[in-house]
Design an enzyme around this catalytic site. Structure first.
Site, mmCIF file in Angstrom:
data_model
loop_
_atom_site.group_PDB
_atom_site.id
_atom_site.type_symbol
_atom_site.label_atom_id
_atom_site.label_comp_id
_atom_site.label_asym_id
_atom_site.label_seq_id
_atom_site.Cartn_x
_atom_site.Cartn_y
_atom_site.Cartn_z
ATOM 1 N N ASP A 83 -66.808 -16.653 -30.664
ATOM 2 C CA ASP A 83 -66.101 -15.960 -29.590
ATOM 3 C C ASP A 83 -65.109 -16.860 -28.852
ATOM 4 O O ASP A 83 -65.249 -18.079 -28.825
ATOM 5 C CB ASP A 83 -67.112 -15.442 -28.559
ATOM 6 C CG ASP A 83 -67.854 -14.200 -29.034
ATOM 7 O OD1 ASP A 83 -67.749 -13.858 -30.221
ATOM 8 O OD2 ASP A 83 -68.548 -13.582 -28.200
ATOM 9 N N HIS A 229 -69.375 -20.167 -29.805
ATOM 10 C CA HIS A 229 -68.139 -20.101 -29.036
ATOM 11 C C HIS A 229 -67.220 -21.253 -29.419
ATOM 12 O O HIS A 229 -67.640 -22.233 -30.031
ATOM 13 C CB HIS A 229 -68.427 -20.167 -27.530
ATOM 14 C CG HIS A 229 -69.185 -18.991 -27.006
ATOM 15 N ND1 HIS A 229 -70.564 -18.887 -27.115
ATOM 16 C CD2 HIS A 229 -68.767 -17.863 -26.379
ATOM 17 C CE1 HIS A 229 -70.953 -17.741 -26.578
ATOM 18 N NE2 HIS A 229 -69.892 -17.106 -26.118
#
Length: 265
Positions: A83, A229
């Site tokens: 992400d 992430h």
């Protein structure tokens, strides 16, 4: 490309179904309040509103529409998702994935993708997938957006990413995983299926790669959706990814993309 599992691509079919049962619950609350007084009425009111908050704040909640949190497979394969990019970490992430013959879905923020269009093209060129992770990533208030603001965040991201990619994204991940009652309608409009996760290491805030990998390992299983992430402020996302990919190799897991198949909400 070898894809060991299929994921039901399920944009919401009835995005406003929740409104009917919520209205009915409030009519019941009003009737109880009128008939038995405020104490009983309040006791009935609180659970109905608590359900709405739970549906919004719990990333795997299906209260407002379908969401993927794990995939069915007997193979030791996981869906790796990354992400918040593109970022300063993207190129190094891609090199690590290549070194381990791993594939991932990058859930990107459209504003950042426009600033780093070359990185977006490189993600696709190397055989990875791009998902919609909102237009501007309003992490503190995404869960509380109203219908118009939510439609803009999802729809504007889809429009801009579609202009940059060979094909528009088919997967969506809510910011911080929280999808409120107004998320489902734009997902249906743009043909997007929401994806959550089943294994995460909190690497957006945890700077210790060993702790990140240990947390993920506790929830690893065939078909797990792993959340990672890039670009976090602590600057150690690449190191955490390096440790994770090495550990997955040791455990006999591989990272692969799912084959989308039609499904019913």
């Amino acid at each position: 490309m070898d894809r060991p599992f299929a994921a039901a691509h399920r944009p919401p079919r009835r995005p406003w179904a929740w409104a009917g049962w919520f209205a009915a619950s409030q009519l019941l609350v009003a009737a109880l309040w009128w008939r038995y007084g405020w104490a009983i009425g309040l006791a009935a009111l609180l659970p109905s509103h608590a359900a709405m908050f739970w549906g919004t704040l719990w990333p795997r909640s299906r209260l407002f529409g379908p969401v993927l949190s794990r995939l069915a497979t007997a193979e030791r394969a996981v869906w790796l998702t990354i992400d918040d990019g593109p970022s300063r970490d993207t190129q190094a992430m891609l090199d690590l994935l290549d070194a381990h013959r791993a594939k991932a879905t990058f859930f990107v923020v459209a504003e950042r993708a426009e600033r780093h269009a070359g990185l977006l093209r490189e993600i696709v060129r190397r055989g990875h997938e791009v998902g919609n992770h909102s237009h501007s990533h309003p992490s503190a208030r995404f869960w509380a957006l109203g219908p118009r603001a939510m439609a803009r965040e999802i729809g504007e991201a889809q429009r801009r990413l579609a202009a940059l990619l060979p094909q528009p994204p088919r997967w969506f991940r809510a910011v911080v995983g929280m999808a409120n009652p107004f998320t489902a309608a734009p997902l249906r409009r743009h043909g997007l299926s929401r994806v959550a996760w089943s294994a995460r290491g909190f690497d957006a805030v945890e700077a210790d790669p060993d702790k990140v990998v240990a947390r993920i390992e506790r929830d690893l299983a065939p078909g797990a959706i792993v959340l990672m992430h890039e670009g976090s402020g602590h600057g150690r996302n690449v190191e955490a990814m390096r440790r994770l990919l090495a550990r997955l190799d040791e455990l006999g897991y591989r990272c692969a993309l799912p084959e989308a198949r039609p499904g019913d909400a």
